[in-house]
Design a protein around this motif. Structure first.
Motif: not given
Length: 521
Positions: A175-178, A410-423
């Motif tokens: 769900a986070v990925y979507l 949790n949403p803050a942590g998930s948003a933080w890592i998703s914004g710092n990974l490319a691809g």
């Protein structure tokens, strides 16, 4: 006339400079987009897409995607945590459980849940329609939850808890990925919070539902606690069936409710967001190099620690909240109802803090501030809980504070890592790995509140919660300083210098390791 002529000349010169500046910006944008594989036509389409049309587009996505995921996550959490509600309705006694068997039943769920999160997100990428995969998961865990209501002993409960962890493992990282696939990074955390606040509300709904369902005690030969599992599981099965029909898939497969221009905008948005890397990801072939990059990156573990500590506090409190409120002197029914306000406060906090975080495009300050609130809550509970019946107001406020602080994390942590990974592939695996490591905190959370310590105010549970909150403050500071250091180092070189050193294709393949990439703070 001379002065007027001079003024006109200055005005014309100023206009010429402004036009030249605009032309330079347009040329820069064209070059920037060209480097990630966009044609001039696509670049013009994206940059000139009307703002009102863009807002309308994301409102449509908000209406279609977020509510579906939120409802699914609501029942995912209800189904994994309603065991806490069943406990105070007599489950432990009826199943003949003793010692720490209840804690074992809590923790065993997380073994398959943790192990299968990363493989599940890899498998999700193999499905053309994510709704098919997620629908299957929901049907499976709903069926298992229903069957939990007919177990007769501790062994049966253990089997059901293990089986429940298998399909639930795939939902949250998927769900986070979507969400990160549909929205630009600046909007991710708010949407994650709207979705994740279902976790907080699940505690409220679970208490309310348990209060009502427990009154069915004896009907059909089943105890009230058994009906909690049966009815809530059956609702999940129905929702799983609906998932196949109402859940959006990908922009490319959403032509029934998106216009061609809207689909095109979203596809270009993903190319830009991923720095063009998916153009070099041939098909959906799994790449071990991405996984190797992730598991050898210390920043991933610092990010995961934030979710780990949040999970310790969240699951420990969620599994034990009914027991804590009951220890205040309330009856079982009253204790179920008293669990509702803290979770509602947590849901409101998750959405509100995430909106602010997205507005200012900062993650660290909010995570740090939220964990400070959690720390204060545990500082109040640790000394007062042994005398909780005489400190009801202070202890209850402390529980509310912990929920207010932990649920936005949790949403803050998930948003933080998703914004710092490319691809696309790396982000999918990184999100799953981060959640996998983070959710292992659920195992710890299952053991920190011991029945043997109920009469003395759960000192182990509240003490460990306090320690983990403090440790999160330290780790978030280290992570922020690490990102700042790397960004500063990369800023020492101009873009021209970097492009002389690397080809465009090399920079795209490097993803977030590219010297042109800047980490979000």
């Amino acid at each position: 006339m001379g002065l007027r002529g001079d003024a006109d000349a200055v005005s014309v010169t100023s206009i010429d400079k402004d036009v030249e500046k605009v032309d330079q910006i347009e040329i820069y944008n064209r070059n920037k987009y060209a480097r990630i594989g966009l044609t001039d036509e696509d670049a013009d389409f994206y940059t000139n897409y009307p703002e009102d049309a863009r807002k309308k587009l994301f409102k449509k996505i908000d209406f279609r995607l977020v509510p579906v995921l939120a409802v699914l996550y609501l029942f995912a959490h209800i189904d994994r945590a309603n065991i806490g509600n069943a406990k105070i309705e007599g489950m432990v006694e009826d199943l003949g459980m003793t010692g720490i068997q209840y804690n074992i039943a809590l923790s065993i769920f997380f073994v398959p849940y943790i192990i299968l999160e990363v493989p599940s997100n890899i498998l999700l990428k193999k499905f053309k329609r994510p709704s098919t995969y997620i629908g299957i998961l929901v049907l499976c865990w709903g069926t298992i939850m229903t069957l939990t209501g007919i177990v007769k002993n501790f062994t049966g409960l253990m089997i059901c808890r293990v089986l429940l962890g298998i399909p639930e493992a795939g939902f949250f990282p998927g769900a986070v990925y979507l969400i990160t696939s549909w929205y630009p990074q600046r909007q991710v955390q708010t949407r994650l919070a709207l979705f994740y606040c279902a976790s907080a509300l699940s505690g409220a709904f679970s208490g309310l539902l348990a209060f009502a369902i427990a009154k069915m005690d004896g009907m059909g030969g089943l105890a009230g606690w058994a009906w909690i599992f049966v009815l809530e599981g059956m609702v999940t099965v129905l929702i799983g069936v609906a998932c196949f029909f109402v859940m959006p898939d990908t922009p490319a497969l959403s032509g029934k409710w998106l216009t061609p221009d809207e689909q095109k905008y979203l596809l270009i948005q993903n190319i830009i967001k991923n720095n063009g890397t998916e153009k070099h990801e041939k098909g959906d072939k799994f790449k071990w190099t991405y996984l190797k990059d992730l598991v050898t990156d210390y920043k991933i573990y610092l990010q995961a620690w934030i979710l780990f500590t949040a999970s310790v506090c969240a699951y420990g409190l969620k599994f034990t909240m009914p027991s804590i409120t009951k220890s205040m002197g309330f009856t079982s029914s009253q204790a179920q109802l008293m669990t509702i306000p803290p979770y509602v406060a947590g849901a409101i906090s998750a959405v509100g803090m995430s909106k602010l975080s997205d507005r200012y495009q900062r993650r660290f300050p909010f995570i740090f501030g939220q964990m400070l609130i959690v720390l204060v809550g545990f500082c109040i509970l640790l000394p007062l809980a042994p005398n909780i019946k005489h400190q009801i107001a202070a202890c209850y406020i402390a529980v509310v504070l912990i929920c207010i602080g932990q649920y936005p994390t949790n949403p803050a942590g998930s948003a933080w890592i998703s914004g710092n990974l490319a691809g696309e592939q790396k982000r999918a695996m990184g999100i799953a790995l981060n959640i996998c490591l983070g959710n292992s905190g659920g195992i710890v959370g299952s053991y920190i509140f011991l029945d043997s310590e109920k009469k003395i105010g759960y000192p182990t549970g509240f003490g460990i919660g306090l320690a983990f909150a403090a440790a999160t403050l330290v780790s978030s500071i280290i992570l922020e300083l690490s990102y700042m250091r790397i960004n500063k180092k990369r800023e020492q070189f101009s873009e021209d210098e970097i492009r002389r050193e690397y080809t465009d294709e090399q920079l795209m393949r490097l993803g977030d390791k590219s010297p042109l990439f800047r980490y979000k703070l």
